[in-house]
Design a protein around this motif. Sequence first.
Motif, short mmCIF file in Angstrom:
data_model
loop_
_atom_site.label_atom_id
_atom_site.label_comp_id
_atom_site.label_asym_id
_atom_site.label_seq_id
_atom_site.Cartn_x
_atom_site.Cartn_y
_atom_site.Cartn_z
N ALA A 21 37.41 43.51 45.98
CA ALA A 21 37.74 42.94 47.29
C ALA A 21 38.22 44.00 48.28
CB ALA A 21 38.79 41.84 47.14
N GLY A 22 39.09 44.89 47.85
CA GLY A 22 39.62 45.89 48.78
C GLY A 22 40.65 45.32 49.75
N TYR A 23 41.21 44.17 49.41
CA TYR A 23 42.23 43.53 50.25
C TYR A 23 43.53 44.32 50.22
CZ TYR A 23 45.48 39.91 51.88
OH TYR A 23 46.45 39.22 52.56
N SER A 24 43.85 44.88 49.06
CA SER A 24 45.10 45.63 48.89
C SER A 24 44.88 46.69 47.81
CB SER A 24 46.22 44.67 48.48
OG SER A 24 47.46 45.32 48.48
N ALA A 25 45.90 47.45 47.54
CA ALA A 25 45.82 48.51 46.54
C ALA A 25 45.54 47.92 45.16
CB ALA A 25 47.13 49.30 46.50
N HIS A 26 44.89 48.71 44.31
CA HIS A 26 44.58 48.30 42.95
C HIS A 26 45.86 47.81 42.27
CE1 HIS A 26 42.26 48.14 39.28
NE2 HIS A 26 43.26 48.74 38.67
N GLY A 27 45.77 46.65 41.64
CA GLY A 27 46.93 46.07 40.98
C GLY A 27 47.72 45.13 41.87
N TYR A 28 47.44 45.14 43.17
CA TYR A 28 48.14 44.29 44.12
C TYR A 28 47.18 43.43 44.94
CZ TYR A 28 52.05 47.31 43.05
OH TYR A 28 53.03 48.00 42.39
N ASP A 29 45.92 43.46 44.58
CA ASP A 29 44.88 42.79 45.36
C ASP A 29 44.79 41.32 44.96
OD1 ASP A 29 42.48 41.91 46.55
OD2 ASP A 29 41.67 43.94 46.51
N ILE A 30 45.42 40.45 45.74
CA ILE A 30 45.45 39.02 45.41
C ILE A 30 44.07 38.37 45.51
CG2 ILE A 30 47.88 38.74 45.99
CD1 ILE A 30 46.92 37.40 48.63
N VAL A 31 43.22 38.89 46.36
CA VAL A 31 41.88 38.32 46.51
C VAL A 31 41.06 38.62 45.26
CG1 VAL A 31 39.76 38.30 47.87
CG2 VAL A 31 41.98 38.46 49.02
N CYS A 32 41.09 39.85 44.82
CA CYS A 32 40.34 40.25 43.62
C CYS A 32 40.90 39.51 42.39
CB CYS A 32 40.43 41.75 43.42
SG CYS A 32 39.14 42.38 42.32
N ALA A 33 42.21 39.44 42.30
CA ALA A 33 42.83 38.75 41.16
C ALA A 33 42.47 37.27 41.15
CB ALA A 33 44.35 38.92 41.21
N SER A 34 42.45 36.65 42.30
CA SER A 34 42.09 35.23 42.38
C SER A 34 40.65 35.00 41.96
CB SER A 34 42.30 34.71 43.81
OG SER A 34 43.64 34.79 44.18
N PHE A 35 39.75 35.79 42.49
CA PHE A 35 38.34 35.66 42.14
C PHE A 35 38.13 35.91 40.65
CE2 PHE A 35 34.11 37.30 41.37
CZ PHE A 35 33.32 36.32 41.94
N SER A 36 38.71 36.98 40.14
CA SER A 36 38.54 37.32 38.73
C SER A 36 39.07 36.22 37.83
CB SER A 36 39.27 38.63 38.41
OG SER A 36 38.69 39.69 39.12
N THR A 37 40.21 35.64 38.20
CA THR A 37 40.78 34.56 37.41
C THR A 37 39.88 33.34 37.42
OG1 THR A 37 43.02 35.35 37.83
CG2 THR A 37 42.80 33.05 37.16
N LEU A 38 39.36 32.98 38.58
CA LEU A 38 38.45 31.83 38.67
C LEU A 38 37.21 32.03 37.82
CD1 LEU A 38 38.53 31.13 42.51
CD2 LEU A 38 39.27 29.56 40.71
N LEU A 39 36.61 33.20 37.92
CA LEU A 39 35.38 33.47 37.17
C LEU A 39 35.65 33.52 35.67
CD1 LEU A 39 32.38 33.98 37.20
CD2 LEU A 39 32.85 36.40 37.65
N THR A 40 36.71 34.21 35.26
CA THR A 40 37.04 34.32 33.84
C THR A 40 37.36 32.95 33.25
OG1 THR A 40 37.88 36.56 34.15
CG2 THR A 40 38.62 35.40 32.18
N HIS A 41 38.12 32.14 33.97
CA HIS A 41 38.46 30.79 33.51
C HIS A 41 37.18 29.96 33.30
CE1 HIS A 41 39.47 26.52 34.14
NE2 HIS A 41 40.52 26.81 33.40
N THR A 42 36.27 30.05 34.24
CA THR A 42 35.03 29.28 34.14
C THR A 42 34.19 29.74 32.96
OG1 THR A 42 35.06 28.95 36.54
CG2 THR A 42 32.98 28.54 35.41
N ILE A 43 34.04 31.04 32.81
CA ILE A 43 33.26 31.58 31.69
C ILE A 43 33.89 31.19 30.35
CG2 ILE A 43 32.62 33.71 30.50
CD1 ILE A 43 32.19 34.93 33.35
#
Length: 96
Positions: A21-43
Amino acid sequence: MIKMKMTNKNDQTTIVASGHAGYSAHGYDIVCASFSTLLTHTINNCTNVAVSDENGVLTAVFNDVEAIPNKTLLDAFRNTVTQLAGQYSDYISITS
């Protein structure tokens, strides 16, 4: 930017996702974390899924998408990720 493509064909849904996402620094990127969590949960909670992760591109092929649990989870994923992309359109791109 996260790029995601979700396609449906017959009784199969394919999700292809890449990028950060590039919303924030690595480890603090809430957009990337949200997307990753949604996708991982679905899979992790659908049945009959084939996943590959090569060169930064994750491909998940969901078979038997008309089974009620799979359909429910994939519909929820589509709706939630669409809302997330609407709120953070500079960081997530969805195509179909």
